[in-house]
Scaffold this active site. Structure first.
Site, short mmCIF file in Angstrom:
data_model
loop_
_atom_site.label_atom_id
_atom_site.label_comp_id
_atom_site.label_asym_id
_atom_site.label_seq_id
_atom_site.Cartn_x
_atom_site.Cartn_y
_atom_site.Cartn_z
N LYS A 192 0.86 -1.18 0.00
CA LYS A 192 0.00 0.00 0.00
C LYS A 192 0.90 1.23 0.00
CE LYS A 192 -3.66 2.47 2.38
NZ LYS A 192 -4.77 2.39 3.34
N ARG B 233 -10.81 10.02 1.32
CA ARG B 233 -10.72 10.73 2.60
C ARG B 233 -11.82 11.79 2.69
NH1 ARG B 233 -4.08 11.09 2.76
NH2 ARG B 233 -3.75 8.84 2.67
N LYS C 159 1.19 10.02 5.74
CA LYS C 159 1.22 8.60 6.10
C LYS C 159 2.52 7.92 5.65
CE LYS C 159 -3.81 8.10 6.47
NZ LYS C 159 -4.98 7.21 6.30
N GLU D 262 7.38 -6.80 1.75
CA GLU D 262 6.09 -6.69 2.44
C GLU D 262 5.22 -7.92 2.14
OE1 GLU D 262 4.82 -4.81 4.61
OE2 GLU D 262 5.86 -2.89 4.61
N LYS E 94 -2.05 -1.54 -3.85
CA LYS E 94 -2.92 -0.36 -3.83
C LYS E 94 -2.08 0.90 -3.94
CE LYS E 94 -5.99 2.06 -0.75
NZ LYS E 94 -6.57 2.14 0.56
N SER F 281 -10.01 5.56 -5.17
CA SER F 281 -10.94 6.68 -5.39
C SER F 281 -10.41 7.71 -6.40
CB SER F 281 -11.23 7.35 -4.06
OG SER F 281 -10.04 7.79 -3.43
N TYR G 49 -14.72 1.07 -7.63
CA TYR G 49 -15.98 1.81 -7.61
C TYR G 49 -16.72 1.68 -8.93
CZ TYR G 49 -13.51 3.58 -3.59
OH TYR G 49 -12.82 3.64 -2.41
C1 PBG Z 1 -7.83 3.54 5.26
C2 PBG Z 1 -8.01 3.35 3.80
C3 PBG Z 1 -7.75 4.29 2.78
C4 PBG Z 1 -8.23 3.72 1.60
C5 PBG Z 1 -8.73 2.46 1.92
N1 PBG Z 1 -8.58 2.24 3.28
C6 PBG Z 1 -7.19 5.66 2.84
C7 PBG Z 1 -5.87 5.90 3.38
O1 PBG Z 1 -5.05 5.00 3.60
O2 PBG Z 1 -5.61 7.07 3.65
C8 PBG Z 1 -8.24 4.40 0.26
C9 PBG Z 1 -9.21 3.88 -0.74
C10 PBG Z 1 -9.47 4.76 -1.90
O3 PBG Z 1 -8.81 5.80 -2.11
O4 PBG Z 1 -10.38 4.40 -2.69
N2 PBG Z 1 -6.77 2.98 5.87
#
Ligand code: PBG
Length: 326
Positions: free
Chosen positions: A194, A204, A216, A232, A247, A273, A312
């Site tokens: 991730k 968010r 993050k 990982e 991701k 997203s 989505y």
């Molecule tokens: C939370 C999480 C996030 C997403 C999925 N789970 C956001 C982040 O890590 O800040 C993002 C999913 C998306 O952007 O569609 N831990």
């Protein structure tokens, strides 16, 4: 000219015969954003076509999807600020609205498969995936919170636990706790690679979960790194993950491909997203043809090696299939 590749593209039946990659609705996992209350269906401005839904509206949406043959869902809670605290305690309150909706979806649609999200951010007043102390994200102190969250979700009927927090050691911690509590048949889809990506912005917005301070980058991966994804993934595999996720998806197709070559458990990808918003915006401007560009994007993720795709676009794709348009 002895060789003419065009001969294998000459007719539609020939093209269908030589097709290397098939994308089925069965490969898709549809994310739903949930809120407390009744009769709520609030569209997220940066994600046209995607809403936060209360239980009744979510059940209607799931029914519509099931009728399209779309049976895999991943659920995210949008929690009001008043319920957030430093330790994300609302995440494991037994009758919280997220767990209640999970129970009711499972009861109404036992043939569906539900995946959860395990991370502190939707419930945390700091907006981080782990516990924050003096500006640091604590790793080991976060693990017991994730364990409680995962067990509460398993109790509510979740089929696949989705740790998205990127704390070290969380897959093993969650696997141990699930097994100790009698949930050895509940699976774990680990967000293994991730990345600290700019493409999570609209998500968010949807959850109002942006970090209150900092970013993050001390727990999510650097977009420059590919070999680190192997490390990982190997850890998560050893710790008992059932699926390894990459991701975001589209900017990281090389990572999906690499993990698919190196590991023998299913590789999944989160078409996030920002990737959704990008295409929607271009199509709204008339710059791209949605019904053609969207399936091409999903196909590319599948071709890279993902068997499951969190997207989505899932419902729109299933609708196109149902209408015989692809
Ligand atoms: C939370 C999480 C996030 C997403 C999925 N789970 C956001 C982040 O890590 O800040 C993002 C999913 C998306 O952007 O569609 N831990």
């Amino acid at each position: 000219m002895l060789t003419r590749p065009r001969r294998n593209r000459a007719t539609a039946p020939i093209r269908a015969m030589v097709k290397e990659t098939h994308l089925s609705v069965d490969n898709l996992i549809y994310p739903l954003f949930l809120v407390d209350g009744k009769n709520q269906e609030i569209e997220i401005p940066s994600m046209p076509g995607i809403s936060r839904r209360s239980e009744d509206a979510a059940l209607r949406e799931i029914e519509a999807c099931m009728n399209l043959g779309l049976r895999n869902f991943v659920l995210f809670p949008a929690v009001e600020d008043a319920l957030k605290d430093r330790e994300a305690t609302y995440s494991y309150v037994e009758d919280n609205f997220y767990l209640r909706i999970i129970r009711n979806i499972k009861e109404s649609f036992p043939e569906s498969s539900l995946m959860s999200d395990v991370a502190m951010d939707p419930y945390s007043s700091d907006g981080h995936d782990g516990l924050v102390e003096n500006g640091q994200i604590l790793n080991d102190e976060t693990l017991p919170i994730l364990q409680r969250m995962a067990v509460a979700q398993a109790q509510a009927g979740i089929d696949i636990i989705g740790p998205s927090d990127m704390m070290d050691g969380r897959v093993e911690a969650i696997r141990d706790e699930l097994d100790d509590c009698g949930f050895e048949n509940v699976a774990i889809m680990s967000y293994s690679a991730k990345y600290a990506s700019a493409f999570y912005g609209p998500f968010r917005d949807a959850l109002e979960s942006a970090p209150k301070m900092g970013d993050k980058k001390t727990y999510q991966m650097d977009p420059s790194n590919k070999r680190e994804a192997l490390r990982e993934a190997a850890l998560d595999m050893d710790e008992g993950a059932d699926y390894l996720m990459v991701k975001p998806a589209l900017c990281y197709l090389d990572v999906i491909h690499m993990l698919n070559e190196q590991f023998d458990i299913p590789i999944t990808a989160y078409n996030v997203s920002g990737e959704y918003a990008m295409l929607k915006a271009a199509c709204a401007n008339g710059w791209l043809d949605y019904n053609k560009a969207m399936p091409e994007m999903l196909l590319s993720i599948r071709r890279a090696g993902a068997s499951g795709i969190l997207t989505y676009f899932a419902k729109d794709y299933a609708t196109l299939v149902k209408e015989g348009k692809i």
